[in-house]
Write an enzyme that holds these catalytic residues in place. Structure first.
Site, PDB file in Angstrom:
ATOM      1  N   HIS A  77       0.568 -52.004   3.433  1.00 15.35           N
ATOM      2  CA  HIS A  77      -0.047 -52.302   4.726  1.00 15.35           C
ATOM      3  C   HIS A  77      -0.701 -51.040   5.309  1.00 15.35           C
ATOM      4  CE1 HIS A  77      -0.630 -54.482   8.460  1.00 15.35           C
ATOM      5  NE2 HIS A  77       0.053 -53.587   9.136  1.00 15.35           N
ATOM      6  N   GLN A  79      -1.827 -48.397   3.660  1.00 14.95           N
ATOM      7  CA  GLN A  79      -3.014 -48.083   2.863  1.00 14.95           C
ATOM      8  C   GLN A  79      -4.166 -49.019   3.223  1.00 14.95           C
ATOM      9  OE1 GLN A  79      -1.845 -44.923   1.827  1.00 14.95           O
ATOM     10  NE2 GLN A  79      -3.392 -45.436   0.348  1.00 14.95           N
ATOM     11  N   HIS A  81      -4.656 -50.548   6.110  1.00 11.39           N
ATOM     12  CA  HIS A  81      -5.168 -50.138   7.425  1.00 11.39           C
ATOM     13  C   HIS A  81      -6.102 -48.943   7.296  1.00 11.39           C
ATOM     14  CE1 HIS A  81      -3.737 -52.163  11.012  1.00 11.39           C
ATOM     15  NE2 HIS A  81      -2.577 -52.392  10.420  1.00 11.39           N
TER      16      HIS A  81
END
Length: 108
Positions: A77, A79, A81
């Site tokens: 998550h 990475q 973002h």
């Protein structure tokens, strides 16, 4: 999951989230004709992404040193973002340029 990885993952999420918000605000400023403010906000956004990159670099260095990183949904998550924010920043840069050209043409 290792507590340090968990902590760094949430730092990445936080910095990337801040950066994306600033990039979004920069587009709004450009749309309103405040090009200098837009560029300043986008620079701040990029500074936030650099902080996220430092966290990511710590994870990479840890793994390069032989300490295997446990991949978790939180890390994935984070990475996600970061990559989405970087793409958004590139688009924001282009959108700001377009708004600058439009405002110059409208004010001739």
């Amino acid at each position: 999951m290792d507590e340090k990885i968990f902590e760094l993952s949430f730092e990445i999420i936080g910095y990337a989230g801040n950066a994306k918000g600033m990039a979004f605000e920069a587009i709004s400023k450009a749309k309103a004709g405040n090009i200098d403010e837009a560029r300043a906000l986008l620079k701040e956004s990029k500074d936030e992404v650099n902080k996220a990159h430092k966290c990511q670099t710590q994870l990479i260095q840890q793994e390069a040193s032989g300490n295997k990183t446990d991949v978790s949904v939180v890390l994935i998550h984070a990475q996600d973002h970061l990559m989405n924010t970087m793409n958004y920043q590139m688009l924001a840069d282009e959108i700001i340029d377009i708004h600058e050209r439009l405002h110059k043409l409208e004010n001739k």
